[in-house]
Design an enzyme around this catalytic site. Structure first.
Site, short mmCIF file in Angstrom:
data_model
loop_
_atom_site.label_atom_id
_atom_site.label_comp_id
_atom_site.label_asym_id
_atom_site.label_seq_id
_atom_site.Cartn_x
_atom_site.Cartn_y
_atom_site.Cartn_z
N GLU A 211 -0.32 13.32 -1.46
CA GLU A 211 1.06 13.58 -1.08
C GLU A 211 2.02 12.86 -2.02
O GLU A 211 1.70 11.81 -2.56
CB GLU A 211 1.33 13.04 0.32
CG GLU A 211 0.60 13.81 1.38
CD GLU A 211 0.86 13.24 2.78
OE1 GLU A 211 0.17 13.67 3.69
OE2 GLU A 211 1.75 12.39 2.92
N CYS B 135 -2.91 2.20 8.87
CA CYS B 135 -2.56 3.16 7.83
C CYS B 135 -3.37 4.44 7.94
O CYS B 135 -4.60 4.41 8.00
CB CYS B 135 -2.77 2.52 6.46
SG CYS B 135 -2.50 3.66 5.10
N CYS C 163 2.43 8.60 5.91
CA CYS C 163 1.75 9.02 4.69
C CYS C 163 0.33 9.46 5.02
O CYS C 163 -0.41 8.77 5.71
CB CYS C 163 1.74 7.85 3.72
SG CYS C 163 1.02 8.28 2.17
N CYS D 231 8.04 8.70 -4.44
CA CYS D 231 6.90 7.87 -4.03
C CYS D 231 5.62 8.58 -4.48
O CYS D 231 5.33 9.68 -4.03
CB CYS D 231 6.95 7.72 -2.51
SG CYS D 231 5.56 6.81 -1.85
N CYS E 86 -8.17 5.78 0.41
CA CYS E 86 -8.03 4.36 0.04
C CYS E 86 -9.18 3.59 0.69
O CYS E 86 -9.52 3.83 1.85
CB CYS E 86 -6.70 3.80 0.52
SG CYS E 86 -6.44 2.08 0.06
N CYS F 167 -6.63 -0.53 5.87
CA CYS F 167 -5.72 -1.22 6.80
C CYS F 167 -5.71 -0.44 8.12
O CYS F 167 -5.67 0.79 8.12
CB CYS F 167 -4.32 -1.29 6.21
SG CYS F 167 -4.28 -2.13 4.63
N1 SAH Z 1 -1.80 0.47 -0.97
C1 SAH Z 1 -0.53 -0.05 -1.28
C2 SAH Z 1 0.52 1.00 -1.51
C3 SAH Z 1 0.51 2.20 -0.61
S1 SAH Z 1 0.87 1.90 1.09
C4 SAH Z 1 -0.08 -1.03 -0.21
O1 SAH Z 1 -0.72 -1.09 0.82
O2 SAH Z 1 0.89 -1.74 -0.45
C5 SAH Z 1 2.63 1.72 1.04
C6 SAH Z 1 3.23 0.99 2.21
O3 SAH Z 1 3.17 1.78 3.41
C7 SAH Z 1 2.53 -0.32 2.55
O4 SAH Z 1 3.44 -1.37 2.71
C8 SAH Z 1 1.86 0.03 3.85
O5 SAH Z 1 1.57 -1.11 4.56
C9 SAH Z 1 2.83 0.95 4.49
N2 SAH Z 1 2.26 1.72 5.61
C10 SAH Z 1 0.99 2.12 5.79
N3 SAH Z 1 0.84 2.77 6.95
C11 SAH Z 1 2.05 2.79 7.54
C12 SAH Z 1 2.55 3.33 8.77
N4 SAH Z 1 1.74 3.99 9.62
N5 SAH Z 1 3.85 3.16 9.08
C13 SAH Z 1 4.68 2.54 8.21
N6 SAH Z 1 4.28 2.02 7.02
C14 SAH Z 1 2.97 2.13 6.68
FE1 SF4 Z 2 -4.66 1.50 1.42
FE2 SF4 Z 2 -3.01 2.20 3.34
FE3 SF4 Z 2 -3.79 -0.32 3.19
FE4 SF4 Z 2 -2.09 0.68 1.33
S1 SF4 Z 2 -1.69 0.42 3.50
S2 SF4 Z 2 -3.96 -0.56 0.97
S3 SF4 Z 2 -2.86 2.81 1.20
S4 SF4 Z 2 -5.13 1.44 3.60
#
Ligand code: SAH
Ligand code: SF4
Length: 355
Positions: free
Chosen positions: A91, A118, A343, A104, A111, A115
């Site tokens: 995306e 996420c 995302c 973005c 990934c 997390c």
């Molecule tokens: N992997 C990198 C960059 C991509 S994620 C990272 O983790 O920084 C980009 C941002 O989106 C990160 O700060 C992540 O914590 C946040 N993010 C992930 N899932 C989310 C969600 N469900 N709601 C809001 N922000 C989210």
């Molecule tokens: Fe990966 Fe999502 Fe964690 Fe960013 S927030 S490192 S995209 S699992």
């Protein structure tokens, strides 16, 4: 087999052009056709002879990812689902502001960091994107908004890039560095390095070198004031603790006093959003003497996720505590809520539809 040009460095383009028996200045012209004009048709590269155009056509391709779906939100946020030649999808989102906006982009399909909050993390890692696949996402955005040839800085709608899409950029370092150096090259796309922010979950040993080699801005997904909470929501913290990540941040700032770091902090109800958590965060920043600002992110929930977003009252109390201590702590305004905002959601919906 024909070779793909998008994603090659300037030096690589020069070697290819020379290997075709052409003078080096033709390489610069080709670079400008690709990245300043955004030209995808060799026949329209009018500064080249017919003979050279034929040679280029025989040997090379210029590819954009296919647009599988495009959604425009009421607030003008635009989301694309892009497909690469092997069928893998990512995306991309454009978030417009008044007279500019950030695109973005993604760095991986899925990934591996996993997390817990996420949606992308729940999809596991399929593969890294190539440098060309990273750069060509932004090129699709420029195609869509008609921003070719590269406009001057003042007139750009697509003025900024955030590397905050799918994937962990520091798990794909070489391709990310190469891509960022193409995006910032002054003879081509020419996005200023200070207008690009790369966000990482904190792969500590890779932070300083990647920033040194690209000159872009750093954002850290911190999301917790201590290791106990962070490990609970970000398992990567068991590998690289908060201390290791913040030491890397210190090292990065020690080299240049003007470098600010943005700490992203996702507010999860009852997990990390109390005023005590905010106070602990302030103490952490003071201990490491970091020049930092915060970006407080309301949680975007998605089906199957165990967390709940913080209440507006808790978000406000958290932000106020940070601001009283002298830290900028804006709360990110949710955008594109009507178009599957979290995302990875558009991708997973379309993957299901397409089997
Ligand atoms: N992997 C990198 C960059 C991509 S994620 C990272 O983790 O920084 C980009 C941002 O989106 C990160 O700060 C992540 O914590 C946040 N993010 C992930 N899932 C989310 C969600 N469900 N709601 C809001 N922000 C989210
Ligand atoms: Fe990966 Fe999502 Fe964690 Fe960013 S927030 S490192 S995209 S699992």
């Amino acid at each position: 087999m024909k070779k793909e040009l998008i994603g090659l460095s300037k030096q690589e383009i020069e070697s290819l052009v020379i290997s075709l028996g052409e003078k080096p200045f033709r390489a610069k012209q080709l670079w400008q056709w690709l990245y300043f004009h955004g030209q995808t048709d060799f026949d329209k590269m009018t500064s080249f002879s017919k003979d050279l155009r034929e040679k280029l056509k025989t040997n090379f391709t210029i590819t954009r990812p296919k647009i599988v779906a495009k959604q425009l939100s009421k607030d003008k946020t635009c989301k694309w689902l892009l497909e690469f030649s092997d069928g893998q999808r990512v995306e991309m989102v454009y978030i417009p502001e008044e007279d500019r906006g950030a695109v973005c982009i993604s760095t991986q399909v899925g990934c591996a960091v996993g997390c817990k909050f996420c949606h992308t993390g729940s999809q596991k890692l399929t593969r890294n994107l190539t440098a060309g696949e990273i750069v060509s996402q932004f090129m699709v955005a420029r195609d869509t908004y008609g921003e070719w040839p590269s406009p001057t800085n003042e007139t750009r709608y697509l003025s900024n890039i955030v590397v905050m899409g799918m994937g962990e950029p520091l798990h794909n370092v070489e391709n990310v560095i190469k891509a960022l150096n193409i995006l910032t090259d002054g003879d081509g796309i020419a996005i200023s390095r200070r207008r690009i922010t790369m966000s990482t979950s904190g792969i500590a040993p890779k932070i300083v070198r990647t920033l040194e080699q690209t000159g872009v801005r750093l954002a850290i997904s911190l999301h917790a004031p201590n290791n106990e909470i962070r490990s609970q929501i970000m398992p990567i913290n068991n590998k690289f603790s908060i201390e290791e990540v913040l030491k890397a941040c210190q090292e990065y700032q020690a080299k240049d006093g003007s470098r600010y770091i943005t700490f992203e902090y996702l507010l999860l109800d009852g997990i990390n959003d109390s005023v005590d958590n905010a106070k602990e965060l302030i103490a952490l920043m003071k201990k490491y003497k970091l020049r930092a600002s915060f970006n407080l992110i309301p949680f975007n929930s998605w089906p199957g996720c165990a967390f709940k977003p913080s209440t507006p009252q808790n978000i406000k109390a958290f932000a106020d505590t940070l601001e009283k201590a002298g830290f900028a702590a804006p709360v990110r305004v949710p955008r594109g809520q009507d178009i599957l905002a979290a995302c990875g959601q558009l991708k997973s919906k379309k993957d299901q539809e397409c089997g």
